[in-house]
Design a protein around this motif. Structure first.
Motif, PDB file in Angstrom:
ATOM      1  N   SER A  28      14.016  36.331 -15.469  1.00 39.29           N
ATOM      2  CA  SER A  28      14.773  37.431 -14.879  1.00 39.29           C
ATOM      3  C   SER A  28      14.148  37.853 -13.544  1.00 39.29           C
ATOM      4  O   SER A  28      13.065  37.389 -13.152  1.00 39.29           O
ATOM      5  CB  SER A  28      14.815  38.627 -15.837  1.00 39.29           C
ATOM      6  OG  SER A  28      13.503  39.086 -16.096  1.00 39.29           O
ATOM      7  N   ARG A  29      14.834  38.748 -12.873  1.00 38.92           N
ATOM      8  CA  ARG A  29      14.328  39.222 -11.579  1.00 38.92           C
ATOM      9  C   ARG A  29      13.030  39.994 -11.761  1.00 38.92           C
ATOM     10  O   ARG A  29      12.089  39.850 -10.955  1.00 38.92           O
ATOM     11  CB  ARG A  29      15.383  40.108 -10.914  1.00 38.92           C
ATOM     12  CG  ARG A  29      14.973  40.628  -9.542  1.00 38.92           C
ATOM     13  CD  ARG A  29      16.074  41.445  -8.905  1.00 38.92           C
ATOM     14  NE  ARG A  29      15.678  41.947  -7.592  1.00 38.92           N
ATOM     15  CZ  ARG A  29      16.443  42.689  -6.816  1.00 38.92           C
ATOM     16  NH1 ARG A  29      17.676  43.021  -7.215  1.00 38.92           N
ATOM     17  NH2 ARG A  29      16.000  43.110  -5.635  1.00 38.92           N
ATOM     18  N   THR A  30      12.938  40.792 -12.815  1.00 39.64           N
ATOM     19  CA  THR A  30      11.708  41.551 -13.069  1.00 39.64           C
ATOM     20  C   THR A  30      10.536  40.614 -13.321  1.00 39.64           C
ATOM     21  O   THR A  30       9.421  40.834 -12.814  1.00 39.64           O
ATOM     22  CB  THR A  30      11.917  42.475 -14.280  1.00 39.64           C
ATOM     23  OG1 THR A  30      13.023  43.342 -14.022  1.00 39.64           O
ATOM     24  CG2 THR A  30      10.670  43.299 -14.549  1.00 39.64           C
ATOM     25  N   ARG A  31      10.795  39.565 -14.088  1.00 45.18           N
ATOM     26  CA  ARG A  31       9.730  38.601 -14.357  1.00 45.18           C
ATOM     27  C   ARG A  31       9.305  37.875 -13.083  1.00 45.18           C
ATOM     28  O   ARG A  31       8.114  37.608 -12.880  1.00 45.18           O
ATOM     29  CB  ARG A  31      10.197  37.594 -15.410  1.00 45.18           C
ATOM     30  CG  ARG A  31       9.125  36.637 -15.881  1.00 45.18           C
ATOM     31  CD  ARG A  31       9.702  35.687 -16.898  1.00 45.18           C
ATOM     32  NE  ARG A  31      10.010  36.339 -18.151  1.00 45.18           N
ATOM     33  CZ  ARG A  31       9.133  36.438 -19.164  1.00 45.18           C
ATOM     34  NH1 ARG A  31       7.921  35.929 -19.051  1.00 45.18           N
ATOM     35  NH2 ARG A  31       9.489  37.014 -20.271  1.00 45.18           N
ATOM     36  N   ARG A  32      10.247  37.573 -12.226  1.00 43.55           N
ATOM     37  CA  ARG A  32       9.896  36.918 -10.965  1.00 43.55           C
ATOM     38  C   ARG A  32       9.022  37.828 -10.091  1.00 43.55           C
ATOM     39  O   ARG A  32       8.057  37.368  -9.468  1.00 43.55           O
ATOM     40  CB  ARG A  32      11.159  36.520 -10.205  1.00 43.55           C
ATOM     41  CG  ARG A  32      11.974  35.427 -10.886  1.00 43.55           C
ATOM     42  CD  ARG A  32      13.277  35.188 -10.116  1.00 43.55           C
ATOM     43  NE  ARG A  32      14.126  34.232 -10.795  1.00 43.55           N
ATOM     44  CZ  ARG A  32      14.088  32.912 -10.611  1.00 43.55           C
ATOM     45  NH1 ARG A  32      13.213  32.405  -9.729  1.00 43.55           N
ATOM     46  NH2 ARG A  32      14.895  32.114 -11.261  1.00 43.55           N
ATOM     47  N   VAL A  33       9.368  39.113 -10.064  1.00 35.53           N
ATOM     48  CA  VAL A  33       8.575  40.063  -9.258  1.00 35.53           C
ATOM     49  C   VAL A  33       7.164  40.177  -9.822  1.00 35.53           C
ATOM     50  O   VAL A  33       6.169  40.177  -9.072  1.00 35.53           O
ATOM     51  CB  VAL A  33       9.277  41.430  -9.204  1.00 35.53           C
ATOM     52  CG1 VAL A  33       8.375  42.476  -8.561  1.00 35.53           C
ATOM     53  CG2 VAL A  33      10.585  41.333  -8.438  1.00 35.53           C
TER      54      VAL A  33
END
Length: 365
Positions: A28-33
């Motif tokens: 997810s985007r949160t995991r990528r950040v």
């Protein structure tokens, strides 16, 4: 663990949607950040150690403070607690739990995820350890020095990174969002406790523990990128197990299954322990299946025939030259093939011959 059940279950569910207990976390985007932030922090710590920044000074201040001497009452307990970050014991415990999960879910994914994470951890952390060659606090020689490139293997902390990855995998493989949150909190507390314990015992620098947290978290956050590879490896292993399973003979449709606990005697051999009897032909079996004669029938059984000689009315008694016998059981002759025998039911009933008439004597004229 039974691999045949895993293979059978996977073949039945092939082509179907994965159930909820096998949900694969996505990138997810949160995991990528989080992954990018952690990777940047990891690189910054490595640069700070290489440049001998104030972070190295902090390492020496904590080392010279010697926490294990300031609070010696905790030393015995923390000596055992730090084992939760050691590679061997933690891998055995987690692998046992994930092995049960593998059997329950009929999927090799939990064990494959654990193996993938440990492999990534060894490659990434091991390369930095032996590349920098930093000595630990107990082996330091120059105060204020970063102690790099001296043949050590202390940076980053392997205990700390292993605690992050090993216990974090349990949270990563959780089956529900609530279990994943609880597992994340518990694994983070264990990883933090193991890292602080190594600083207390004087086996690692502060920068070692900080880089160990980052190194373990980078591996844990990167696992979703390896999910396709894990899926292909699982499919290949299940196919290999299916080919290695012993093939069992399939009984024809409608045939009764043989009970292995019942011993069937050979054809033509009776189960009577007293001896062996001849095989019974089909004609005798048909005769035996015929209804029994009624009470009004006067036909005598064909197997028992009296052989008593007749009485001569002329002499008033039995023939003196003939000895009387009782009864004889009549049976057909036995041949090797059994085809020329005649059944008891086909044998005609022997009738008593008519009495011998008295010799005609001439009468006086």
């Amino acid at each position: 663990m039974r691999t045949d059940r895993i293979v059978a279950h996977s073949e039945q569910e092939r082509g179907q949607e994965r159930p909820n207990d096998r949900e694969v976390p996505g990138m997810s985007r949160t995991r990528r950040v989080l992954f990018g932030t952690t990777l940047v922090a990891y690189a910054a710590i490595v640069v700070a150690v290489l440049a001998s920044t104030p972070l190295v000074s902090l390492d020496w201040q904590v080392m010279l403070f010697r926490p294990y001497k300031q609070w010696p009452q905790y030393h015995a307990f923390l000596d055992y607690f730090v084992v939760l970050g050691q590679r061997g014991p933690t891998a055995v415990m987690v692998a046992a739990w994930l092995g049960w999960r593998t059997w329950k879910q009929r999927s090799l994914r939990p064990l494959l995820i654990l193996g993938t994470s440990l492999l990534l951890l060894n490659v990434t952390v091991g390369s930095v350890k032996y590349g920098l060659g930093r000595l630990g606090p107990h082996y330091a020689t120059t105060i204020g020095s970063a102690e790099l490139f001296r043949g050590g293997d202390i940076f980053p902390s392997g205990h700390t990174a292993n605690a992050v990855v090993t216990w974090g995998v349990l949270a990563y493989l959780a089956t529900t969002p609530l279990a994943r949150r609880i597992g994340s909190v518990v694994s983070a507390m264990l990883a933090m406790g193991v890292g602080m314990t190594t600083i207390y015992l004087g086996t690692h620098w502060v920068s070692d523990v900080l880089s160990g947290w980052c190194a373990g978290l980078v591996v844990l956050l990167a696992l979703p990128w390896f999910e396709p590879l894990v899926a292909r490896a699982e499919e290949w292993l299940l196919g290999l197990l299916a080919r290695l399973r012993p093939r069992t003979a399939v009984a024809p449709a409608g045939a009764p299954a043989a009970d292995p606990g019942i011993l069937v005697p050979p054809r033509g051999v009776s189960e009577d322990p007293g001896g062996v009897r001849e095989p019974v032909p089909a004609a005798v079996a048909a005769t035996a299946a015929a209804p029994a004669p009624t009470a009004s029938s006067t036909v005598r059984p064909p197997s028992i025939v009296p052989l008593v000689p007749p009485v001569s009315p002329a002499r008033g008694g039995t023939h003196h030259g003939v000895r009387g016998y009782g009864q004889r059981y009549d049976r057909a002759a036995v041949t090797a093939s059994g085809a020329n025998r005649r059944a008891h039911g086909e044998r005609p009933v022997r009738q008593t011959p008519p009495p011998v008439q008295a010799a005609r004597r001439g009468t006086p004229g």
